[in-house]
Write a protein that holds these residues in place. Structure first.
Motif, PDB file in Angstrom:
ATOM      1  N   SER A 192      64.699  35.886 -15.310  1.00 22.15           N
ATOM      2  CA  SER A 192      65.921  36.204 -14.582  1.00 22.15           C
ATOM      3  C   SER A 192      66.674  37.322 -15.281  1.00 22.15           C
ATOM      4  O   SER A 192      67.044  37.192 -16.457  1.00 22.15           O
ATOM      5  CB  SER A 192      66.824  34.967 -14.490  1.00 22.15           C
ATOM      6  OG  SER A 192      68.145  35.326 -14.139  1.00 22.15           O
ATOM      7  N   ALA A 194      69.719  38.305 -14.568  1.00 20.26           N
ATOM      8  CA  ALA A 194      71.080  37.829 -14.809  1.00 20.26           C
ATOM      9  C   ALA A 194      71.148  36.981 -16.079  1.00 20.26           C
ATOM     10  O   ALA A 194      72.088  37.105 -16.879  1.00 20.26           O
ATOM     11  CB  ALA A 194      71.583  37.029 -13.614  1.00 20.26           C
ATOM     12  N   GLN A 198      73.275  37.881 -19.531  1.00 23.53           N
ATOM     13  CA  GLN A 198      74.240  36.943 -20.107  1.00 23.53           C
ATOM     14  C   GLN A 198      73.850  36.574 -21.539  1.00 23.53           C
ATOM     15  O   GLN A 198      74.709  36.494 -22.429  1.00 23.53           O
ATOM     16  CB  GLN A 198      74.335  35.684 -19.251  1.00 23.53           C
ATOM     17  CG  GLN A 198      75.509  34.784 -19.632  1.00 23.53           C
ATOM     18  CD  GLN A 198      76.844  35.490 -19.442  1.00 23.53           C
ATOM     19  OE1 GLN A 198      77.113  36.064 -18.393  1.00 23.53           O
ATOM     20  NE2 GLN A 198      77.685  35.455 -20.469  1.00 23.53           N
ATOM     21  N   GLY A 274      75.302  44.740 -10.533  1.00 26.34           N
ATOM     22  CA  GLY A 274      75.901  43.937  -9.468  1.00 26.34           C
ATOM     23  C   GLY A 274      76.117  42.498  -9.898  1.00 26.34           C
ATOM     24  O   GLY A 274      76.772  42.222 -10.907  1.00 26.34           O
ATOM     25  N   ASP A 275      75.553  41.561  -9.147  1.00 26.10           N
ATOM     26  CA  ASP A 275      75.744  40.135  -9.426  1.00 26.10           C
ATOM     27  C   ASP A 275      75.113  39.695 -10.747  1.00 26.10           C
ATOM     28  O   ASP A 275      75.414  38.601 -11.241  1.00 26.10           O
ATOM     29  CB  ASP A 275      75.149  39.286  -8.291  1.00 26.10           C
ATOM     30  CG  ASP A 275      75.934  39.432  -6.997  1.00 26.10           C
ATOM     31  OD1 ASP A 275      77.077  39.928  -7.051  1.00 26.10           O
ATOM     32  OD2 ASP A 275      75.391  39.072  -5.933  1.00 26.10           O
ATOM     33  N   ALA A 276      74.255  40.519 -11.327  1.00 28.38           N
ATOM     34  CA  ALA A 276      73.623  40.171 -12.604  1.00 28.38           C
ATOM     35  C   ALA A 276      74.498  40.539 -13.803  1.00 28.38           C
ATOM     36  O   ALA A 276      74.123  40.277 -14.941  1.00 28.38           O
ATOM     37  CB  ALA A 276      72.269  40.863 -12.730  1.00 28.38           C
ATOM     38  N   ALA A 277      75.657  41.142 -13.553  1.00 24.12           N
ATOM     39  CA  ALA A 277      76.552  41.524 -14.651  1.00 24.12           C
ATOM     40  C   ALA A 277      76.992  40.288 -15.420  1.00 24.12           C
ATOM     41  O   ALA A 277      77.090  39.186 -14.868  1.00 24.12           O
ATOM     42  CB  ALA A 277      77.760  42.275 -14.105  1.00 24.12           C
ATOM     43  N   ARG A 279      79.234  37.483 -17.582  1.00 22.64           N
ATOM     44  CA  ARG A 279      80.579  36.906 -17.632  1.00 22.64           C
ATOM     45  C   ARG A 279      81.178  37.253 -18.987  1.00 22.64           C
ATOM     46  O   ARG A 279      80.642  36.852 -20.028  1.00 22.64           O
ATOM     47  CB  ARG A 279      80.526  35.387 -17.451  1.00 22.64           C
ATOM     48  CG  ARG A 279      79.966  34.946 -16.106  1.00 22.64           C
ATOM     49  CD  ARG A 279      79.950  33.433 -15.978  1.00 22.64           C
ATOM     50  NE  ARG A 279      79.206  32.782 -17.042  1.00 22.64           N
ATOM     51  CZ  ARG A 279      77.874  32.683 -17.069  1.00 22.64           C
ATOM     52  NH1 ARG A 279      77.144  33.202 -16.086  1.00 22.64           N
ATOM     53  NH2 ARG A 279      77.273  32.054 -18.073  1.00 22.64           N
TER      54      ARG A 279
END
Length: 448
Positions: A192, A194, A198, A274-277, A279
């Motif tokens: 993954s 993402a 992380q 995008g959404d894989a940035a 937190r």
């Protein structure tokens, strides 16, 4: 390069640091001995199909028992620095909590042995062997692992900080995160992007949080991090390929360099992720940008990329150039790439000090009947990269040390024992060490 064109030690500053690099999991062995806990790499090796030759590192080079011989060989070479890593699960079998005194005692002996031989200890706190117990609680995907790393760092630096004055927090976050959580070829084998991004944030955060802990426990210590970095060129002069270089560089190099040097994550790469940035919590980026004393750089090969709309969010894929020299790993041999990389880092980031913490090559080494190892290709590689390093120094790049990878042939991660990077050949059946021609030349270079 012929020997008479190779640089000499006198071509470098008198106080230049010359060393060799090793890592705990790759050489120590003693995988179940003296209370050591399981690491993610122990578990990975036990899963069928993960390691190319089906091997594991339970014995490896048996350095845990043969370290005096190995340090003697390093001294014989004439190096004045020895880079090693500490096995987290040997110290804290469950990742945190109960301390394994036998593990700490091993590193006491090892560090004392370096100092007795005039070898400056360079300790890497994390070279990928996360305790399996922490992986089962989320590994680097969990912010709790950052706290566990701090506990481990505090314990180790309190024990060794009076004797070890050079600390590397992490080795190659690209490998311990991107190759491990996205490409799936390193432990724990995730797939993954993402997750990889992380994990990378947590690794960088743990680096920043560890720096004041190390400084507190190791008075006068020099602290840094080591990155695997690549010069990147376009497969063609087309606008598309040139744009692909920028995108690929954003994830491959700038994703690490920018936050470490106070710029935060690169905006163009964040937008592509995008959404894989990741937190990111308040204060994280300031922590990651904590001042360091040096940047460790590992250089092996350049990368060539082309525009590829189907290849992930960076839309860039690697291209194998034709007609270039390659190592046994298939990596392009490019001494000029080292010059290009180091001058780029200096131009764009201005680190006060760079340490070249790894550089080396793998070829098919076959001992002769009389026990010699004539590794002419590695010898040439070493000579030409030292000549390139001299060119970088002449260009004003503040490189203060060179660490050859590696002292010994060893367990080469997913490749098992199929790849040999050592200046010394290891016969794994007998554990006999034999300096190759490249190692003999490095010794002459250092002792001339």
């Amino acid at each position: 390069m012929s020997a008479h064109n190779a640089p000499t030690r006198k071509d470098f500053p008198a106080d230049f640091r010359w060393g060799v690099s090793t890592s705990s999991f790759q050489i120590e062995g003693a995988g179940r001995e003296d209370g050591k806990g399981e690491s993610i790499w122990d578990r990975f090796c036990s899963e069928p199909g993960r390691i190319r030759d089906g091997s594991n590192a339970l014995v490896a080079c048996d350095h845990y028992h043969r370290w005096p011989q190995d340090l003697d060989m390093a001294k014989q070479l004439g190096v004045n620095a020895y880079r090693f890593s500490i096995a987290w699960p040997r110290i804290l079998p469950q990742g945190r909590g109960a301390v394994n005194e036998a593990g700490l005692a091993f590193y006491d002996r090892l560090v004392d042995g370096m100092l007795e031989r005039g070898l400056e200890p360079w300790a890497t706190l994390y070279h990928w062997d996360l305790p399996q117990a922490l992986q089962e609680q989320g590994g680097w995907l969990s912010r709790d692992t950052v706290g566990a790393f701090l506990d481990y760092t505090d314990l180790v630096t309190r024990r060794l900080g009076g004797r070890v004055k050079h600390w590397i927090t992490h080795n190659e976050p690209w490998c311990s995160c991107m190759m491990s959580y996205w490409e799936g070829v390193h432990a724990p084998g995730g797939k993954s992007l993402a997750d990889a991004i992380q994990a990378c944030h947590h690794v960088l955060l743990s680096h920043g949080q560890a720096i004041p802990v190390i400084r507190k426990n190791s008075a006068g210590a020099q602290v840094g991090i080591t990155l695997s970095l690549h010069p990147i060129t376009a497969a063609s002069g087309s606008a598309e390929d040139l744009a692909a270089v920028l995108r690929h560089d954003g994830l491959r190099n700038r994703w690490f360099l920018d936050p470490l040097f106070g710029r935060g994550y690169p905006a163009d790469t964040l937008a592509l992720l995008g959404d894989a940035a990741p937190r990111v919590e308040a204060g994280d980026l300031d922590t990651i940008a904590a001042a360091t004393d040096f940047l460790g750089v590992n250089y092996y090969f350049p990368e060539t990329v082309r525009h590829d709309p189907a290849d992930g969010p960076m839309r860039a894929s690697l291209v194998e150039k034709e007609g270039v020299e390659r190592t046994g790993f298939g990596w392009e041999v490019s001494p000029q790439g080292l010059v290009d990389l180091l001058t780029r880092i200096q131009r764009d980031y201005h680190p006060a000090v760079i340490q070249l913490t790894e550089n080396g090559s793998t070829f098919e080494d076959v001992p002769t009947p009389d026990g010699r190892v004539h590794d002419a290709e590695r010898l040439s590689y070493l000579q030409r990269h030292l000549a390139a390093l001299k060119r970088a120094l002449d260009a004003g790049v503040p490189v203060k040390g060179y660490f050859a990878w590696s002292l010994l042939d060893n367990f080469e991660w997913a490749e098992g024992y199929l790849r040999r990077f050592g200046l010394a050949h290891v016969d794994y059946a007998t554990q006999r060490r034999t300096l190759k021609d490249s190692g003999l030349w490095y010794g002459r270079f250092l002792n001339e």
